[in-house]
Design a protein around this motif. Sequence first.
Motif, PDB file in Angstrom:
ATOM      1  N   ILE A 124       0.808  -1.222   0.000  1.00 44.51           N
ATOM      2  CA  ILE A 124       0.000   0.000   0.000  1.00 44.51           C
ATOM      3  C   ILE A 124       0.842   1.273   0.000  1.00 44.51           C
ATOM      4  O   ILE A 124       0.319   2.360  -0.255  1.00 44.51           O
ATOM      5  CB  ILE A 124      -1.037   0.023   1.147  1.00 44.51           C
ATOM      6  CG1 ILE A 124      -0.370   0.072   2.510  1.00 44.51           C
ATOM      7  CG2 ILE A 124      -1.965  -1.176   1.040  1.00 44.51           C
ATOM      8  CD1 ILE A 124      -1.348   0.216   3.661  1.00 44.51           C
ATOM      9  N   LYS A 125       2.121   1.129   0.314  1.00 47.04           N
ATOM     10  CA  LYS A 125       3.064   2.258   0.252  1.00 47.04           C
ATOM     11  C   LYS A 125       2.663   3.438   1.146  1.00 47.04           C
ATOM     12  O   LYS A 125       2.766   4.597   0.741  1.00 47.04           O
ATOM     13  CB  LYS A 125       3.255   2.718  -1.195  1.00 47.04           C
ATOM     14  CG  LYS A 125       3.886   1.662  -2.075  1.00 47.04           C
ATOM     15  CD  LYS A 125       4.023   2.152  -3.504  1.00 47.04           C
ATOM     16  CE  LYS A 125       4.737   1.209  -4.425  1.00 47.04           C
ATOM     17  NZ  LYS A 125       4.386  -0.150  -4.409  1.00 47.04           N
ATOM     18  N   ARG A 126       2.169   3.126   2.332  1.00 46.21           N
ATOM     19  CA  ARG A 126       1.880   4.158   3.335  1.00 46.21           C
ATOM     20  C   ARG A 126       1.916   3.509   4.719  1.00 46.21           C
ATOM     21  O   ARG A 126       1.895   2.287   4.851  1.00 46.21           O
ATOM     22  CB  ARG A 126       0.523   4.814   3.091  1.00 46.21           C
ATOM     23  CG  ARG A 126      -0.666   3.911   3.297  1.00 46.21           C
ATOM     24  CD  ARG A 126      -1.973   4.710   3.412  1.00 46.21           C
ATOM     25  NE  ARG A 126      -3.106   3.825   3.568  1.00 46.21           N
ATOM     26  CZ  ARG A 126      -3.489   3.271   4.717  1.00 46.21           C
ATOM     27  NH1 ARG A 126      -2.817   3.498   5.818  1.00 46.21           N
ATOM     28  NH2 ARG A 126      -4.546   2.476   4.776  1.00 46.21           N
ATOM     29  N   GLY A 127       1.957   4.345   5.724  1.00 46.10           N
ATOM     30  CA  GLY A 127       1.999   3.852   7.093  1.00 46.10           C
ATOM     31  C   GLY A 127       0.741   3.099   7.489  1.00 46.10           C
ATOM     32  O   GLY A 127      -0.327   3.296   6.912  1.00 46.10           O
ATOM     33  N   ILE A 128       0.894   2.235   8.470  1.00 49.01           N
ATOM     34  CA  ILE A 128      -0.214   1.463   9.033  1.00 49.01           C
ATOM     35  C   ILE A 128      -0.146   1.598  10.545  1.00 49.01           C
ATOM     36  O   ILE A 128       0.926   1.468  11.141  1.00 49.01           O
ATOM     37  CB  ILE A 128      -0.111  -0.039   8.656  1.00 49.01           C
ATOM     38  CG1 ILE A 128      -0.241  -0.228   7.150  1.00 49.01           C
ATOM     39  CG2 ILE A 128      -1.158  -0.853   9.408  1.00 49.01           C
ATOM     40  CD1 ILE A 128       0.018  -1.657   6.699  1.00 49.01           C
ATOM     41  N   VAL A 129      -1.290   1.828  11.158  1.00 44.16           N
ATOM     42  CA  VAL A 129      -1.379   1.870  12.615  1.00 44.16           C
ATOM     43  C   VAL A 129      -1.859   0.508  13.102  1.00 44.16           C
ATOM     44  O   VAL A 129      -2.894   0.014  12.658  1.00 44.16           O
ATOM     45  CB  VAL A 129      -2.344   2.970  13.087  1.00 44.16           C
ATOM     46  CG1 VAL A 129      -2.555   2.895  14.603  1.00 44.16           C
ATOM     47  CG2 VAL A 129      -1.828   4.339  12.680  1.00 44.16           C
ATOM     48  N   ILE A 130      -1.096  -0.087  14.003  1.00 44.71           N
ATOM     49  CA  ILE A 130      -1.488  -1.359  14.607  1.00 44.71           C
ATOM     50  C   ILE A 130      -2.274  -1.024  15.869  1.00 44.71           C
ATOM     51  O   ILE A 130      -1.710  -0.591  16.869  1.00 44.71           O
ATOM     52  CB  ILE A 130      -0.261  -2.232  14.904  1.00 44.71           C
ATOM     53  CG1 ILE A 130       0.446  -2.540  13.594  1.00 44.71           C
ATOM     54  CG2 ILE A 130      -0.670  -3.504  15.652  1.00 44.71           C
ATOM     55  CD1 ILE A 130       1.781  -3.179  13.720  1.00 44.71           C
ATOM     56  N   SER A 131      -3.584  -1.195  15.791  1.00 49.67           N
ATOM     57  CA  SER A 131      -4.427  -0.843  16.942  1.00 49.67           C
ATOM     58  C   SER A 131      -4.401  -1.914  18.021  1.00 49.67           C
ATOM     59  O   SER A 131      -4.700  -1.630  19.180  1.00 49.67           O
ATOM     60  CB  SER A 131      -5.862  -0.554  16.499  1.00 49.67           C
ATOM     61  OG  SER A 131      -6.423  -1.659  15.838  1.00 49.67           O
ATOM     62  N   SER A 132      -4.049  -3.135  17.666  1.00 50.90           N
ATOM     63  CA  SER A 132      -3.901  -4.208  18.642  1.00 50.90           C
ATOM     64  C   SER A 132      -2.974  -5.270  18.083  1.00 50.90           C
ATOM     65  O   SER A 132      -3.139  -5.696  16.940  1.00 50.90           O
ATOM     66  CB  SER A 132      -5.265  -4.826  18.981  1.00 50.90           C
ATOM     67  OG  SER A 132      -5.127  -5.783  20.010  1.00 50.90           O
ATOM     68  N   GLY A 133      -2.007  -5.659  18.863  1.00 51.59           N
ATOM     69  CA  GLY A 133      -1.083  -6.734  18.489  1.00 51.59           C
ATOM     70  C   GLY A 133      -1.165  -7.808  19.562  1.00 51.59           C
ATOM     71  O   GLY A 133      -2.210  -8.415  19.779  1.00 51.59           O
ATOM     72  N   VAL A 134      -0.076  -7.993  20.281  1.00 53.22           N
ATOM     73  CA  VAL A 134      -0.042  -8.953  21.383  1.00 53.22           C
ATOM     74  C   VAL A 134      -0.955  -8.458  22.502  1.00 53.22           C
ATOM     75  O   VAL A 134      -1.016  -7.260  22.779  1.00 53.22           O
ATOM     76  CB  VAL A 134       1.397  -9.088  21.926  1.00 53.22           C
ATOM     77  CG1 VAL A 134       1.428 -10.006  23.138  1.00 53.22           C
ATOM     78  CG2 VAL A 134       2.337  -9.600  20.856  1.00 53.22           C
TER      79      VAL A 134
END
Length: 120
Positions: free
Chosen positions: A39-49
């Motif tokens: 996608i060539k843009r930033g991604i926000v990880i709203s939940s991981g571990v």
Amino acid sequence: MGDLTDNFNKEEYACKCGCGRDDINNDLATKVQMIRNIIKRGIVISSGVRCERHNGNIGAVETSSHVGGWAADLAYKGSAERYQLLNAAFQVFDRVGIAKTFIHVDVDPTKTPGVVWLYS
């Protein structure tokens, strides 16, 4: 730059309760990076571990793939971003969940592959 992949740090995947748990699966992190590259843009990880306590506090199921470090929720705003994330996720993952504000992706080996679900 990231300390886990080119664009992501372990901190971005860490449990949101502040307990410090950040044992994210490397295959998952690599695949999320692949989405970022597509996608060539930033991604926000709203939940991981998630630690078990935090997972319970937010009302998630006990069998959540987040507890094992197998899952990430990728935040989006609006239908154009949702389309972009979904398009990329389907190129990389075979387990995808669609929610109102995030796309769930996981590599949990204990769960059925080749599925897409909706959160109500």
